[in-house]
Design a protein around this motif. Structure first.
Motif, PDB file in Angstrom:
ATOM      1  N   HIS A 145       7.242  -2.052  -5.352  1.00  0.00           N
ATOM      2  CA  HIS A 145       7.380  -0.588  -5.226  1.00  0.00           C
ATOM      3  C   HIS A 145       7.495  -0.167  -3.763  1.00  0.00           C
ATOM      4  O   HIS A 145       8.018   0.901  -3.472  1.00  0.00           O
ATOM      5  N   GLU A 188       9.995   5.363  -2.368  1.00  0.00           N
ATOM      6  CA  GLU A 188      10.737   6.621  -2.337  1.00  0.00           C
ATOM      7  C   GLU A 188      10.217   7.549  -1.255  1.00  0.00           C
ATOM      8  O   GLU A 188      10.994   8.185  -0.535  1.00  0.00           O
ATOM      9  N   SER A 189       8.896   7.645  -1.141  1.00  0.00           N
ATOM     10  CA  SER A 189       8.351   8.527  -0.102  1.00  0.00           C
ATOM     11  C   SER A 189       8.715   8.005   1.286  1.00  0.00           C
ATOM     12  O   SER A 189       8.976   8.782   2.211  1.00  0.00           O
ATOM     13  N   LYS A 228      10.335  12.708 -13.273  1.00  0.00           N
ATOM     14  CA  LYS A 228       9.207  12.806 -12.337  1.00  0.00           C
ATOM     15  C   LYS A 228       8.075  13.652 -12.918  1.00  0.00           C
ATOM     16  O   LYS A 228       7.063  13.868 -12.245  1.00  0.00           O
ATOM     17  N   GLY A 255       0.768  -1.241   0.000  1.00  0.00           N
ATOM     18  CA  GLY A 255       0.000   0.000   0.000  1.00  0.00           C
ATOM     19  C   GLY A 255       0.796   1.287   0.000  1.00  0.00           C
ATOM     20  O   GLY A 255       0.204   2.368  -0.005  1.00  0.00           O
ATOM     21  N   ILE A 256       2.136   1.178   0.042  1.00  0.00           N
ATOM     22  CA  ILE A 256       2.943   2.408   0.017  1.00  0.00           C
ATOM     23  C   ILE A 256       4.047   2.294  -1.031  1.00  0.00           C
ATOM     24  O   ILE A 256       4.334   1.209  -1.534  1.00  0.00           O
ATOM     25  N   GLU A 257       4.679   3.436  -1.291  1.00  0.00           N
ATOM     26  CA  GLU A 257       5.728   3.495  -2.304  1.00  0.00           C
ATOM     27  C   GLU A 257       7.054   3.811  -1.609  1.00  0.00           C
ATOM     28  O   GLU A 257       7.102   4.617  -0.681  1.00  0.00           O
ATOM     29  N   LEU A 301      12.327   9.149   1.904  1.00  0.00           N
ATOM     30  CA  LEU A 301      12.446  10.594   2.177  1.00  0.00           C
ATOM     31  C   LEU A 301      12.015  10.906   3.605  1.00  0.00           C
ATOM     32  O   LEU A 301      12.644  11.718   4.288  1.00  0.00           O
ATOM     33  N   LEU A 302      10.947  10.251   4.062  1.00  0.00           N
ATOM     34  CA  LEU A 302      10.473  10.526   5.422  1.00  0.00           C
ATOM     35  C   LEU A 302      11.401   9.902   6.467  1.00  0.00           C
ATOM     36  O   LEU A 302      11.581  10.468   7.550  1.00  0.00           O
ATOM     37  N   PHE A 317      -0.931   7.450  -3.534  1.00  0.00           N
ATOM     38  CA  PHE A 317       0.040   6.372  -3.321  1.00  0.00           C
ATOM     39  C   PHE A 317       1.133   6.662  -4.333  1.00  0.00           C
ATOM     40  O   PHE A 317       0.872   6.684  -5.528  1.00  0.00           O
ATOM     41  N   CYS A 322      10.738   4.489  -8.524  1.00  0.00           N
ATOM     42  CA  CYS A 322      11.055   5.899  -8.385  1.00  0.00           C
ATOM     43  C   CYS A 322      12.459   6.135  -7.844  1.00  0.00           C
ATOM     44  O   CYS A 322      13.041   7.177  -8.068  1.00  0.00           O
ATOM     45  N   PRO A 326      -1.510   0.556  -9.257  1.00  0.00           N
ATOM     46  CA  PRO A 326      -0.479   0.089  -8.315  1.00  0.00           C
ATOM     47  C   PRO A 326       0.740  -0.528  -9.001  1.00  0.00           C
ATOM     48  O   PRO A 326       1.845  -0.486  -8.464  1.00  0.00           O
ATOM     49  N   GLY A 337      15.170   5.318 -10.790  1.00  0.00           N
ATOM     50  CA  GLY A 337      15.231   6.185 -11.961  1.00  0.00           C
ATOM     51  C   GLY A 337      14.656   5.497 -13.192  1.00  0.00           C
ATOM     52  O   GLY A 337      14.633   6.061 -14.264  1.00  0.00           O
ATOM     53  N   ASP A 366      14.582   9.666   5.987  1.00  0.00           N
ATOM     54  CA  ASP A 366      15.715  10.599   5.960  1.00  0.00           C
ATOM     55  C   ASP A 366      15.429  11.784   6.889  1.00  0.00           C
ATOM     56  O   ASP A 366      16.305  12.231   7.621  1.00  0.00           O
ATOM     57  N   HIS A 376       4.698  -6.360  -8.964  1.00  0.00           N
ATOM     58  CA  HIS A 376       5.145  -4.963  -9.100  1.00  0.00           C
ATOM     59  C   HIS A 376       4.657  -4.082  -7.958  1.00  0.00           C
ATOM     60  O   HIS A 376       5.414  -3.315  -7.382  1.00  0.00           O
ATOM     61  N   GLU A 377       3.348  -4.170  -7.652  1.00  0.00           N
ATOM     62  CA  GLU A 377       2.757  -3.225  -6.704  1.00  0.00           C
ATOM     63  C   GLU A 377       3.352  -3.371  -5.306  1.00  0.00           C
ATOM     64  O   GLU A 377       3.372  -2.425  -4.530  1.00  0.00           O
ATOM     65  N   LEU A 394      11.310   2.807 -14.695  1.00  0.00           N
ATOM     66  CA  LEU A 394       9.873   2.721 -14.458  1.00  0.00           C
ATOM     67  C   LEU A 394       9.483   1.401 -13.813  1.00  0.00           C
ATOM     68  O   LEU A 394       8.376   1.241 -13.337  1.00  0.00           O
ATOM     69  N   ASP A 395      10.416   0.463 -13.809  1.00  0.00           N
ATOM     70  CA  ASP A 395      10.114  -0.820 -13.197  1.00  0.00           C
ATOM     71  C   ASP A 395      10.798  -0.915 -11.841  1.00  0.00           C
ATOM     72  O   ASP A 395      11.889  -0.406 -11.647  1.00  0.00           O
TER      73      ASP A 395
END
Lengths: 397, 145
Positions: free
Chosen positions: A346, A305-306, B102, A301-303, A309-310, B59, A324, B33, A327, A312, A342-343, A329-330
């Motif tokens: 991520h 990179e974010s 991005k 349910g989350i990605e 960052l948090l 998300f 992400c 997703p 750099g 960090d 995939h989901e 897309l996969d």
């Protein structure tokens, strides 16, 4: 609190390694190819370093080639074995789907040149078996190249058994041991390894220096032309400060391996147990067959990179296999290779501990990751769909 | 962190208008997703066709969250007609730029808003030119960016 938990990316140099380098910048700066005194002293130091590295790996000094790092060593090992094979009409190479790109991209290049590449599937626990290798070897197989420990998920492969199969079938065996040296015991004789790559900065040595070990019966092809250095197989004035720093770091890491393992295993397992408590999360790779420092999780349910960052913002340096952060897309080819959709891939997080990691830091990491995952899930429409049953969960709660 | 501008980091760390509007007049969701980003925009639209309130759920990566936050700020209190003119370029500029790989995050923000407005039009039987609205696309779309 500042916590460096990305030791699989690179490590802080040890004081001993730095101290070992300085004389080779300030005093013994001669070119090892020069015949006057400081050149010859440099040359002696270089050969002394080669002998010390050879001793650690349990091989002969002339089987050690200094390179710019793990990627160069991987390239040279694979291309050399391919050329040897080609001369004998053997143009088949076996590897795995979750190798480092230094291996995979070199294999791609060879495929375009007419080689046939078999990439073995990786089991969901992040391990390939010697049986898989045995079944894949053919009459025309020139090389088997399989990493010792995976860089993203930290799983350790049964290298000794794989090497044994290769010996029996008379096929060259190369291993990218960049994530293994200094983290698990490695012995090229015992492990039946013909070629091995390592990189100094993964065990508190300097960046930009590494080693290719190649058994003396293997005729290496040059990647870099232009001089007689490294027995004519790798041109370029030797990076002597780097080589001296690496040698000290290597000796220290291997001598300290038992203490390192005893210290890190409980911390690693505590981290795994703590992150396991986050709902709909799962450890990537086998619980036990892994290096002492690396832990990799996927959170639904989350990605990633974010998440990074948090973390960090909370002072934690980590990495992720999300698209992400790569750099591209996969998401990570490693996570896809062990069967993560995939989901889920991520939403991955790699934490790699080091000898300085403390229990207090592990507690802080567990608390911070749990908070950030919760926070991101609360704003994620994907998570909402999972909770409401509109999309199926991948993991058990 | 040099990857993102301070504006992006501000909107990522303190996203504006996060949440759900339970009785929204229009809802738009884009992304999936598999690609690693989904944006969902909720609109509350009054009789004068002004966006009274807007909320989002996202998300995705830092720039996806920041793009959603900025886009909602840009359309909040605006007449629908104005909101429809919002471009991904305007979102990007308001964020003081995004890294090239991005930029698709700002495209998602623009598309999510358009989709929410379209949903409002559909629910209220308001006629519109379908050409003004992006078509739903599959995963291949993001692999082209």
């Amino acid at each position: 609190m500042k916590i460096y938990a990305d030791n699989a990316a690179t490590t802080k140099m040890s004081r001993d390694a730095i101290d070992a380098m300085i004389p080779y910048m300030e005093e013994i700066y001669g070119n090892p190819s020069s015949l006057y005194e400081i050149g010859q002293i440099a040359k002696e130091s270089l050969e002394n370093a080669r002998a010390r590295v050879a001793k650690v790996l349990n091989c002969e000094p002339r089987e050690i080639y200094f390179t710019s790092g793990g990627s160069e060593a991987d390239n040279q090992a694979i291309i050399s074995a391919a050329k040897i094979g080609e001369r004998k009409g053997k143009k088949h190479i076996i590897s795995t789907k979750f190798e480092h790109h230094a291996v995979l991209h070199t294999l791609n290049k060879l495929e375009k040149e007419g080689f046939e590449i078999t990439l073995l599937d990786v089991h969901s626990n992040g391990v390939v078996t010697a049986k898989q290798v045995e079944d894949a070897i053919r009459e025309d197989t020139a090389l088997v190249t399989i990493m010792y420990a995976n860089n993203e998920i930290g799983t350790v492969q049964p290298i000794e058994e794989i090497g044994k199969v290769c010996r029996e079938k008379n096929v060259f065996f190369h291993t990218d041991a960049v994530q293994a040296i200094g983290h698990v015991p490695v012995d090229v004789q015992k492990d039946n390894i013909d070629m091995l790559s390592l990189s100094a900065h993964k065990f508190h040595g300097p960046k930009g220096v590494g080693v290719l070990y190649a058994k003396k019966n293997i005729f290496l092809s040059n990647i870099i032309e232009g001089g007689a250095q490294e027995r004519g197989k790798r041109a370029g004035t030797e990076n002597l400060p780097g080589i001296m720093g690496m040698t000290v770091a290597l000796e220290k890491a291997v001598a300290n391996l038992d203490n390192y393992t005893v210290k890190l295993l409980p911390l690693r397992d505590k981290l795994i147990a703590g992150l396991d408590k986050i709902s709909y999360s799962e450890l990537n790779g086998d619980r036990d067959a892994r290096v002492p420092g690396t832990v990799n999780f996927c959170f639904e349910g989350i990605e990633g990179e974010s998440l990074l960052l948090l973390l960090d913002d909370k002072g934690i340096s980590a990495s992720s296999g999300s698209a992400c952060t790569s750099g591209s897309l996969d998401p990570s080819h490693v996570l896809l290779a062990i069967g993560r959709p995939h989901e889920v891939a991520h939403g991955s997080l790699r934490l790699s501990l080091g000898e300085d990691t403390t229990e207090e830091e592990i507690d802080y990491i567990i608390k911070s990751v749990s908070e950030v995952v919760d926070y991101l899930r609360n704003m994620s429409p994907f998570w909402r769909d999972l909770v409401n049953g509109k999309r199926p969960h991948v993991f058990a709660e | 962190m040099a990857l993102y501008s301070e504006k992006v980091m501000d909107h990522f760390r303190n996203p504006r208008n996060v949440g759900v509007i339970e009785d929204a007049d229009g809802v738009g969701e884009v992304g999936n997703p598999v690609c690693g980003d989904i944006m969902k925009i909720y609109l509350k639209i009054n009789d004068a066709k002004v966006i009274e309130d807007v909320k989002f759920e996202t998300f995705g990566c830092g720039s996806a969250i920041a793009s959603s936050s900025m886009a909602t700020e840009l359309i909040k209190g605006q007449p629908l007609e104005e909101a429809l003119k919002l471009t991904n370029k305007a979102v990007t500029e308001a964020l003081d730029g995004l890294p090239a790989h991005k930029l698709h995050c700002s495209v998602l923000a623009e598309e999510a808003i358009k989709k929410a407005v379209k949903d409002y039009y559909d629910k209220n039987g308001i006629e519109y030119d379908p050409a003004d609205f992006p078509e739903d696309h599959d995963c291949e779309h993001c692999h082209v960016h």
